[in-house]
Motif scaffolding. Structure first.
Motif, PDB file in Angstrom:
ATOM      1  N   UNK A   5       0.893  -1.196   0.007  1.00 45.88           N
ATOM      2  CA  UNK A   5       0.161  -0.056  -0.058  1.00 45.88           C
ATOM      3  C   UNK A   5       0.877   1.252   0.033  1.00 45.88           C
ATOM      4  N   UNK A   6       1.976   1.228   0.700  1.00 45.91           N
ATOM      5  CA  UNK A   6       2.834   2.378   0.749  1.00 45.91           C
ATOM      6  C   UNK A   6       3.589   2.595  -0.487  1.00 45.91           C
ATOM      7  N   UNK A 132      -3.984  -3.002  -2.805  1.00 48.77           N
ATOM      8  CA  UNK A 132      -3.167  -1.947  -2.670  1.00 48.77           C
ATOM      9  C   UNK A 132      -3.373  -0.991  -4.158  1.00 48.77           C
ATOM     10  N   UNK A 133      -3.447  -2.127  -5.243  1.00 48.76           N
ATOM     11  CA  UNK A 133      -3.746  -1.230  -6.474  1.00 48.76           C
ATOM     12  C   UNK A 133      -4.884  -0.355  -6.456  1.00 48.76           C
ATOM     13  N   UNK A 134      -5.853  -0.976  -5.703  1.00 49.25           N
ATOM     14  CA  UNK A 134      -7.202  -0.035  -5.792  1.00 49.25           C
ATOM     15  C   UNK A 134      -7.483   1.045  -4.835  1.00 49.25           C
ATOM     16  N   UNK A 135      -6.796   0.673  -3.672  1.00 46.39           N
ATOM     17  CA  UNK A 135      -6.933   1.687  -2.642  1.00 46.39           C
ATOM     18  C   UNK A 135      -5.806   2.699  -2.512  1.00 46.39           C
ATOM     19  N   UNK A 136      -4.662   2.323  -3.005  1.00 49.57           N
ATOM     20  CA  UNK A 136      -3.503   3.277  -3.084  1.00 49.57           C
ATOM     21  C   UNK A 136      -3.684   4.491  -3.780  1.00 49.57           C
ATOM     22  N   UNK A 153       5.806  10.180   0.699  1.00 45.93           N
ATOM     23  CA  UNK A 153       7.110   9.333   0.940  1.00 45.93           C
ATOM     24  C   UNK A 153       7.316   8.762   2.227  1.00 45.93           C
ATOM     25  N   UNK A 154       6.916   9.522   3.205  1.00 47.73           N
ATOM     26  CA  UNK A 154       7.378   9.322   4.592  1.00 47.73           C
ATOM     27  C   UNK A 154       6.504   8.005   4.981  1.00 47.73           C
ATOM     28  N   UNK A 155       5.125   8.153   4.673  1.00 48.92           N
ATOM     29  CA  UNK A 155       4.276   6.819   5.014  1.00 48.92           C
ATOM     30  C   UNK A 155       4.719   5.644   4.081  1.00 48.92           C
ATOM     31  N   UNK A 156       5.448   5.877   2.989  1.00 53.04           N
ATOM     32  CA  UNK A 156       6.315   4.485   2.318  1.00 53.04           C
ATOM     33  C   UNK A 156       7.261   4.225   2.996  1.00 53.04           C
TER      34      UNK A 156
END
Length: 179
Positions: A5-6, A132-136, A153-156
């Protein structure tokens, strides 16, 4: 799921940034090219290397490389010096290490589960990738205006830490080496 997701949120946000910066679809296509090309070149050798080395180590190194690339982009963006070509270099770097992630993960799953659970594990991974492909993009689009590219980027980076932590905590059996 958290790491996927990140990473997908970061990828979506970087796509928006790259398009705003360059104004062309060619720049976006080149980012994808520079990610996939090293992965395709290295993939035939990656499986053999994964079989001969620690799968846990391969997954951790792959995640760390992706995290280092994201940190590099974050630092350049924060300093106001991020350019499109930086994305090409980081994409190639991340693609190179990504070639080891899937073979290591697949091989690790097969040593951790019984054969009757392979289908369930595969289904759960497919669900995580699809989710992840849908919600990201939805989450990145909603958060981009609020926390900006730096925040995404910080979340990632945080999700990479979660992924590496999870891999380090889990016992991944290493099969006995044969000739």
């Amino acid at each position: 799921l958290v790491s996927l997701l990140g990473t997908a949120m970061s990828g979506f946000a970087m796509t928006i940034w790259a398009y705003e910066k360059a104004g062309t679809a060619t720049a976006l296509a080149l980012v994808g090219f520079f990610f996939v090309a090293p992965m395709l070149i290295v993939s035939p050798f990656a499986g053999a290397l994964v079989d001969r080395h620690s799968r846990k180590l391969m997954m951790v190194v792959s995640d760390l490389a992706a995290g280092v690339g994201t940190i590099f982009i974050l630092v350049l963006y924060t300093l106001g010096s991020l350019e499109i070509w930086h994305l090409y270099v980081v994409s190639a770097f991340q693609g190179l290490f990504q070639a080891f992630q899937w073979p290591a993960y697949s091989a690790a799953i097969s040593t951790m589960l019984s054969k009757e659970n392979y289908g369930r594990a595969n289904g759960m991974m497919a669900l995580a990738e699809s989710a992840s492909g849908i919600f990201a993009p939805l989450m990145a689009g909603a958060l981009l205006g609020w926390i900006g590219l730096s925040g995404i980027l910080i979340i990632d980076i945080v999700t990479f830490v979660v992924a590496v932590g999870a891999v380090l905590v889990v016992h991944i059996p290493q099969p006995r080496q044969t000739e």
